[in-house]
Write a protein that holds these residues in place. Structure first.
Motif, PDB file in Angstrom:
ATOM      1  N   ASN A  44       0.638  -1.541   0.065  1.00 57.74           N
ATOM      2  CA  ASN A  44      -0.310   0.350   0.019  1.00 57.74           C
ATOM      3  C   ASN A  44       1.237   1.147  -0.239  1.00 57.74           C
ATOM      4  O   ASN A  44       1.587   1.574   1.003  1.00 57.74           O
ATOM      5  CB  ASN A  44      -0.670   0.091   1.188  1.00 57.74           C
ATOM      6  N   THR A  71      -3.979   3.438  -2.021  1.00 58.99           N
ATOM      7  CA  THR A  71      -4.786   4.134  -1.273  1.00 58.99           C
ATOM      8  C   THR A  71      -5.462   5.770  -1.468  1.00 58.99           C
ATOM      9  O   THR A  71      -6.561   6.149  -1.027  1.00 58.99           O
ATOM     10  CB  THR A  71      -4.144   4.792   0.624  1.00 58.99           C
ATOM     11  N   ILE A  79      -6.686   0.327   5.808  1.00 54.48           N
ATOM     12  CA  ILE A  79      -5.860  -1.009   6.180  1.00 54.48           C
ATOM     13  C   ILE A  79      -7.188  -1.407   7.233  1.00 54.48           C
ATOM     14  O   ILE A  79      -6.782  -1.814   7.852  1.00 54.48           O
ATOM     15  CB  ILE A  79      -4.343  -1.423   6.769  1.00 54.48           C
ATOM     16  N   ARG A  80      -7.952  -0.367   7.874  1.00 50.11           N
ATOM     17  CA  ARG A  80      -8.695  -0.270   8.576  1.00 50.11           C
ATOM     18  C   ARG A  80      -9.430   0.295   9.154  1.00 50.11           C
ATOM     19  O   ARG A  80     -11.087  -0.007   8.672  1.00 50.11           O
ATOM     20  CB  ARG A  80      -7.983   1.033   9.683  1.00 50.11           C
ATOM     21  N   PRO A  83     -11.186  -0.659   3.956  1.00 54.04           N
ATOM     22  CA  PRO A  83      -9.906  -1.963   3.149  1.00 54.04           C
ATOM     23  C   PRO A  83     -10.466  -2.965   2.408  1.00 54.04           C
ATOM     24  O   PRO A  83      -9.365  -3.673   1.799  1.00 54.04           O
ATOM     25  CB  PRO A  83      -9.911  -3.109   4.693  1.00 54.04           C
ATOM     26  N   ASN A  86      -7.890  -3.545  -0.691  1.00 51.82           N
ATOM     27  CA  ASN A  86      -7.272  -4.465   0.158  1.00 51.82           C
ATOM     28  C   ASN A  86      -7.897  -5.988  -0.003  1.00 51.82           C
ATOM     29  O   ASN A  86      -6.828  -6.896  -0.361  1.00 51.82           O
ATOM     30  CB  ASN A  86      -6.244  -4.553   1.259  1.00 51.82           C
ATOM     31  N   SER A 107       1.133  -2.340   5.050  1.00 53.99           N
ATOM     32  CA  SER A 107       0.939  -0.942   4.741  1.00 53.99           C
ATOM     33  C   SER A 107       1.725   0.690   4.497  1.00 53.99           C
ATOM     34  O   SER A 107       3.079   0.216   4.303  1.00 53.99           O
ATOM     35  CB  SER A 107       0.104  -0.363   5.793  1.00 53.99           C
ATOM     36  N   PHE A 116      -4.367  -2.415  11.876  1.00 55.70           N
ATOM     37  CA  PHE A 116      -5.700  -3.060  10.903  1.00 55.70           C
ATOM     38  C   PHE A 116      -7.028  -3.426  11.341  1.00 55.70           C
ATOM     39  O   PHE A 116      -7.226  -4.572  12.184  1.00 55.70           O
ATOM     40  CB  PHE A 116      -4.658  -4.711  10.432  1.00 55.70           C
ATOM     41  N   SER A 117      -7.875  -3.376  10.027  1.00 54.63           N
ATOM     42  CA  SER A 117      -8.444  -4.120  10.275  1.00 54.63           C
ATOM     43  C   SER A 117      -8.896  -5.303  10.553  1.00 54.63           C
ATOM     44  O   SER A 117      -8.161  -6.312   9.390  1.00 54.63           O
ATOM     45  CB  SER A 117     -10.060  -3.517   8.978  1.00 54.63           C
ATOM     46  N   LEU A 120      -9.764  -7.615   7.309  1.00 56.17           N
ATOM     47  CA  LEU A 120      -8.650  -7.693   6.246  1.00 56.17           C
ATOM     48  C   LEU A 120      -7.910  -8.772   6.889  1.00 56.17           C
ATOM     49  O   LEU A 120      -7.851  -9.634   5.823  1.00 56.17           O
ATOM     50  CB  LEU A 120      -8.745  -5.787   6.407  1.00 56.17           C
TER      51      LEU A 120
END
Length: 211
Positions: A44, A71, A79-80, A83, A86, A107, A116-117, A120
């Motif tokens: 990313n 992004t 990423i959060r 996402p 991704n 990331s 991070f979520s 994901l």
């Protein structure tokens, strides 16, 4: 484990700018190949594909197995907060490479609050480095506290940047409350095998048990 446990395990790599995320990735790749793990990579970046192109041109991996996500905003958003890009890219890799076991999602560089979520990833690493200061674990940022594995990189530089490495390790131990952390020198690969051991034990073995 999340909804992706039946497919490839998805492992995030986050951390501040310059902490050594891409260098860690470059050290992970040949070791994963030696262990015959079927994997791919997503990087990313804000508005470029520089990290992906660096890995593609490295000769370490089939370039088709490396994808870039631009992004368009602070890296943590992809990423959060949302996402989706991704997730879609990871899904595409799984369709293109049947039998994929692992997808590494790097990331772009962000701050100590970057996380991070779990929609994901199944497991995520947070990379800090001693040159950033030995007070980072004491600051107890969300990345340091919440990641599955904290990596303290460039530990070899401690004597040159006035860092008390033992104090930094003790502070990490207290902040993490039993969750693992490792010291690495990603310039020469020191400590990277232990990173793969933890990923294997914590994610890949569990995935095999589910299947």
């Amino acid at each position: 484990m999340n909804q992706y446990e039946i497919g490839a395990a998805r492992v995030g790599i986050g951390g501040p700018v310059g902490s050594g995320k891409t260098r860690l990735l470059e050290q992970l790749i040949p070791r994963l190949m030696q262990r015959e793990i079927n994997f791919a990579v997503i990087t990313n970046d804000l508005a470029t594909k520089e990290d992906a192109e660096r890995v593609q041109k490295s000769g370490l991996i089939d370039p088709k197995r490396v994808r870039a996500v631009e992004t368009g905003a602070c890296p943590h958003t992809a990423i959060r907060e949302d996402p989706t890009l991704n997730i879609q890219t990871a899904d595409e890799l799984e369709r293109e490479f049947p039998g994929l076991e692992l997808i590494l999602i790097e990331s772009g560089g962000d701050n100590l609050a970057s996380t991070f979520s779990l929609d994901l990833v199944d497991y995520w690493l947070f990379v800090i480095d001693v040159a950033g200061g030995d007070d980072i674990p004491r600051k107890r940022g969300p990345g340091v506290l919440n990641c599955d594995l904290l990596i303290i990189n460039k530990y070899d530089l401690a004597p040159y940047v006035g860092v008390d490495l033992e104090q930094m390790k003790n502070d990490a131990l207290k902040a993490r409350q039993g969750k693992p952390f490792l010291l690495t020198n990603c310039a020469n690969g020191d400590g990277v095998d232990a990173v793969i051991d933890l990923i294997t034990e914590s994610v890949l073995f569990k995935r095999e048990e589910v299947i």
